[in-house]
Structures are given as C-alpha cells and as structure tokens.
Scaffold this active site. Structure first.
Site, short mmCIF file in Angstrom:
data_model
loop_
_atom_site.label_atom_id
_atom_site.label_comp_id
_atom_site.label_asym_id
_atom_site.label_seq_id
_atom_site.Cartn_x
_atom_site.Cartn_y
_atom_site.Cartn_z
N LEU A 33 -22.59 -2.15 61.73
CA LEU A 33 -22.46 -1.10 60.89
C LEU A 33 -21.18 -0.20 61.11
O LEU A 33 -20.79 0.25 61.97
CB LEU A 33 -23.78 -0.31 60.81
CG LEU A 33 -24.95 -1.15 60.63
CD1 LEU A 33 -26.36 -0.10 60.64
CD2 LEU A 33 -25.06 -1.96 59.47
N HIS A 34 -20.72 0.18 59.90
CA HIS A 34 -19.58 0.98 60.05
C HIS A 34 -19.81 2.13 58.63
O HIS A 34 -20.87 2.11 58.29
CB HIS A 34 -18.29 0.41 59.87
CG HIS A 34 -18.15 -0.80 58.49
ND1 HIS A 34 -18.23 -0.29 57.42
CD2 HIS A 34 -18.27 -2.17 58.59
CE1 HIS A 34 -18.25 -1.21 56.67
NE2 HIS A 34 -18.28 -2.63 57.27
N GLU A 35 -18.79 2.93 58.65
CA GLU A 35 -18.90 4.09 57.39
C GLU A 35 -19.20 3.36 56.07
O GLU A 35 -19.76 4.05 55.37
CB GLU A 35 -17.29 4.74 57.42
CG GLU A 35 -17.28 5.73 58.58
CD GLU A 35 -18.39 6.50 58.70
OE1 GLU A 35 -18.92 7.21 57.91
OE2 GLU A 35 -19.00 6.65 59.95
N HIS A 37 -21.24 0.74 55.47
CA HIS A 37 -22.58 0.68 55.58
C HIS A 37 -23.36 2.06 55.39
O HIS A 37 -24.34 2.27 54.57
CB HIS A 37 -23.13 0.00 56.60
CG HIS A 37 -22.58 -1.32 56.74
ND1 HIS A 37 -21.41 -1.85 57.89
CD2 HIS A 37 -22.82 -2.54 56.34
CE1 HIS A 37 -21.51 -3.02 57.74
NE2 HIS A 37 -22.02 -3.58 56.83
N GLN A 61 -23.99 -18.29 54.80
CA GLN A 61 -22.97 -17.72 53.91
C GLN A 61 -21.38 -17.84 54.60
O GLN A 61 -20.77 -17.52 54.23
CB GLN A 61 -23.08 -16.22 53.32
CG GLN A 61 -23.15 -15.32 54.44
CD GLN A 61 -23.39 -14.00 53.83
OE1 GLN A 61 -24.70 -13.68 53.79
NE2 GLN A 61 -22.66 -12.95 53.63
N GLY A 147 -22.33 -2.62 48.19
CA GLY A 147 -21.03 -1.92 48.13
C GLY A 147 -20.03 -2.57 47.36
O GLY A 147 -19.86 -4.01 47.12
N LYS A 149 -16.82 -2.81 47.78
CA LYS A 149 -16.04 -3.38 48.55
C LYS A 149 -15.93 -5.06 48.36
O LYS A 149 -14.95 -5.65 48.36
CB LYS A 149 -16.39 -3.04 50.06
CG LYS A 149 -15.91 -4.08 51.07
CD LYS A 149 -14.39 -3.60 51.45
CE LYS A 149 -13.85 -4.84 52.63
NZ LYS A 149 -14.83 -5.62 53.36
N ASP A 150 -17.34 -5.46 48.20
CA ASP A 150 -17.45 -7.03 47.88
C ASP A 150 -17.78 -7.04 46.53
O ASP A 150 -18.87 -7.21 46.09
CB ASP A 150 -18.68 -7.27 48.87
CG ASP A 150 -18.47 -7.34 50.27
OD1 ASP A 150 -17.54 -8.14 50.79
OD2 ASP A 150 -18.46 -6.21 51.18
N SER A 185 -14.52 -2.50 57.40
CA SER A 185 -15.24 -3.76 57.35
C SER A 185 -15.37 -4.21 59.04
O SER A 185 -14.87 -3.78 60.13
CB SER A 185 -14.00 -4.76 57.02
OG SER A 185 -14.35 -6.06 57.46
#
Ligand code: AMP
Length: 289
Positions: A33-35, A37, A61, A147, A149-150, A185
């Site tokens: 987990l990062h910012e 998340h 995946q 997110g 982001k994806d 990421s």
C-alpha cells in the site's frame, strides 16, 4: 481492525455490520500500500460506513511469471497502514481460497480489454474482471472504490458491473502523484534512482498534453503525436502506447470532446509504468486549434 483469510468469515462480519445498519465500502488492492491506496481508504472512510479492504496478489491477472513472483508483499506494513486509516476488515485470502480446485468460470469484457494495456498484457483484464466479480460477490459492498490511475481497469470494471447488473456503485478516485510528479505505484520500488528520474518523462509528457488541451488543442492525433515525441526524446524510456480515448468506452477519439483520457505506458529498464490524465466536462463549445 479484524484480519481474515476465509470467505465465510468475510460474509459473517459483513452480515453483522449490515445488521447494525452500516453501509459497506470496499477497496480491492494487491497490497504494498502507498499513498494512492491510502486515498481510496480515506474516500471509503469519509463515506462513513464499514470499510473492507482486500489484499490479494491475484495470480490470474499477471501475464509475466516473474512479475507475479517478485511482486512486493509487505503484509505487516499494509496492516499497519489500514489500522492507521481506520479500516474495519481486511480480507487477505490465499490463492487456494480464491481459486479452489475445480473453479473454471472467468469473466471477460471483450473489446475494451484488448486495447491499450490489454494489447501488451494478454489475459490481464480477464484476470482482473474475474477476481473483482468474485470479490464483489464475497463482500457485497454498496460502494467499491477504484483509482483513476488504472483508468482502463476502472472503465472495464464499470462496464462489467453494469452488464452483470451488480448491485454496487463503482466509484473512481483521483490519481495520486508523488511530489516529483510520478504516479504512485507498488512497482515504483523497482526503480533505481536514475530510472526514477527517467520515468518522470511520462508524467511530464502527459501533463503537457493536459496543458495543451486546456490551451484549446482538440486534435487527438496531434496530441498523441506530441506525447509520443516527448517520450521518444527521453533517454532510457521505451514507449508501449499512447492513447487518446473516451474514458468510458475507451474508443479512440479523433476530436477531443467533453471527456478525454490521455493514457500511456512505458518501460524503464525492466519496470512497466502507466499514467494518464483524465479530463471531464470540458467546455468544447467553439473551441478550436
Ligand atoms: P493495486 O494494488 O495496484 O491493484 O491497486 C489497487 C487500487 O489502488 C486500484 O483501484 C488502483 O487504481 C488504485 N491505485 C493504485 N495507484 C494509485 C494512484 N497512484 N492513485 C490513485 N489510485 C491508485
């Protein structure tokens, strides 16, 4: 905060929370987990319900065996982040719990899954859709947070949830960047200092595209070419794709309309990075250029 591995335990806890009148918010993750998340955990927390987080590195995946094997799994750190953020329930299943012997069903969203990242990661979005469908069936949340982001994943998951009439709201949350512009990421830990510096070409090129759109650029081809050129100029950066598409259908755009997603993927060394800018509700009346 409660940590469980079993589907039956998730069901039990969620049922109990529902009986207390709680709404269920769900954040699916692969951990590390990062910012980015954390922003999803906070969005779920801000909605005030019972917050469930899954931590599962989904084998289905991954299209590269070594990527799956080396994917970071700092579970203790992840639990600490979730605890700090007030998460109620963590679901951290084993692959066997999620895919017991004999399971055969997969979920696919053809068309949207083979373009952009899908063209370079065969089977990836089938794996994502299958696990997300399963997780949504297990947790049965009112809202699931994803997110931007994806962005392709978000569009594909939204399509899947609509097509399968899943009783859940799929909520998109803004892309989070580090102060230098790099999108946060779990794979950024693979970057050496030099690679990280080179990787910044991606966010720079995309933010330039955003500025160009703000400045009136409406020609999608010209915009994509400009991003490609920027990336080609960057040392040690290999471009996979640059796409200028409708963020909901992922159809290629010729002319930029009200909503646009400019997305790209690069490789820096052995690390694959994606990033995008997403613009909605642009004022396109009379804009030219
Ligand atoms: P992952 O653990 O990579 O599967 O990501 C779990 C969720 O976190 C997905 O919905 C991602 O889109 C989201 N996420 C990952 N990185 C970011 C970021 N930089 N900003 C916003 N959301 C993110």
């Amino acid at each position: 905060m409660i940590v469980v591995e079993r589907i039956s335990e998730v069901r039990e806890r969620v049922r109990a929370a529902r009986e207390q009148g709680e709404r269920i918010g769900f954040v699916p993750t692969m951990g590390a987990l990062h910012e980015g998340h954390v922003s999803l955990l906070r969005a779920a927390g801000a909605d005030g319900g019972y917050v469930v987080v899954s931590v599962f590195v989904n084998p289905a995946q991954f299209d590269e065996k070594t990527d799956l094997e080396t994917y970071p799994r700092p579970l203790e750190d992840d639990l600490a982040v979730c605890e700090r953020e007030g998460v109620d329930l963590i679901f951290a299943p084993t692959p066997e719990e999620m895919y017991p012997d004999g399971s055969k069903t997969t979920v696919r969203v053809p068309g949207m899954s083979e373009t952009m990242c899908g063209a370079f990661r065969p089977g990836h979005f089938g794996g994502v859709c299958t696990v997300v469908a399963k997780l949504l069936a297990i947790v049965q949340p009112d809202v699931a947070y994803f997110g931007e982001k994806d962005a392709q994943q978000l569009a594909v998951v939204r399509r899947m949830a609509a097509d399968l009439n899943l009783p859940v709201e799929i909520r998109g949350c803004p892309l989070i960047r580090d102060p230098d512009g790099l999108a946060t990421s779990s794979r950024n830990v693979y970057l050496s200092e030099g690679e990280r510096r080179r990787a910044l070409a991606l966010s720079r090129a995309l933010l330039e595209a955003k500025d160009a759109i703000a400045g009136g650029e409406r020609d999608a081809g010209r915009l994509a070419d400009a991003v490609c050129r920027r990336l080609a100029e960057a040392e040690g950066v290999e471009t996979e794709y640059v796409a200028v598409v409708d963020p909901d259908t992922l159809d290629d755009l010729a002319t930029i309309g009200e909503n646009v997603l400019v997305a790209a993927a690069i490789r820096v060394g052995r690390t694959r990075l994606i990033d995008n800018v997403l613009l909605r509700d642009l004022d396109v009346r009379g804009a030219g250029g």
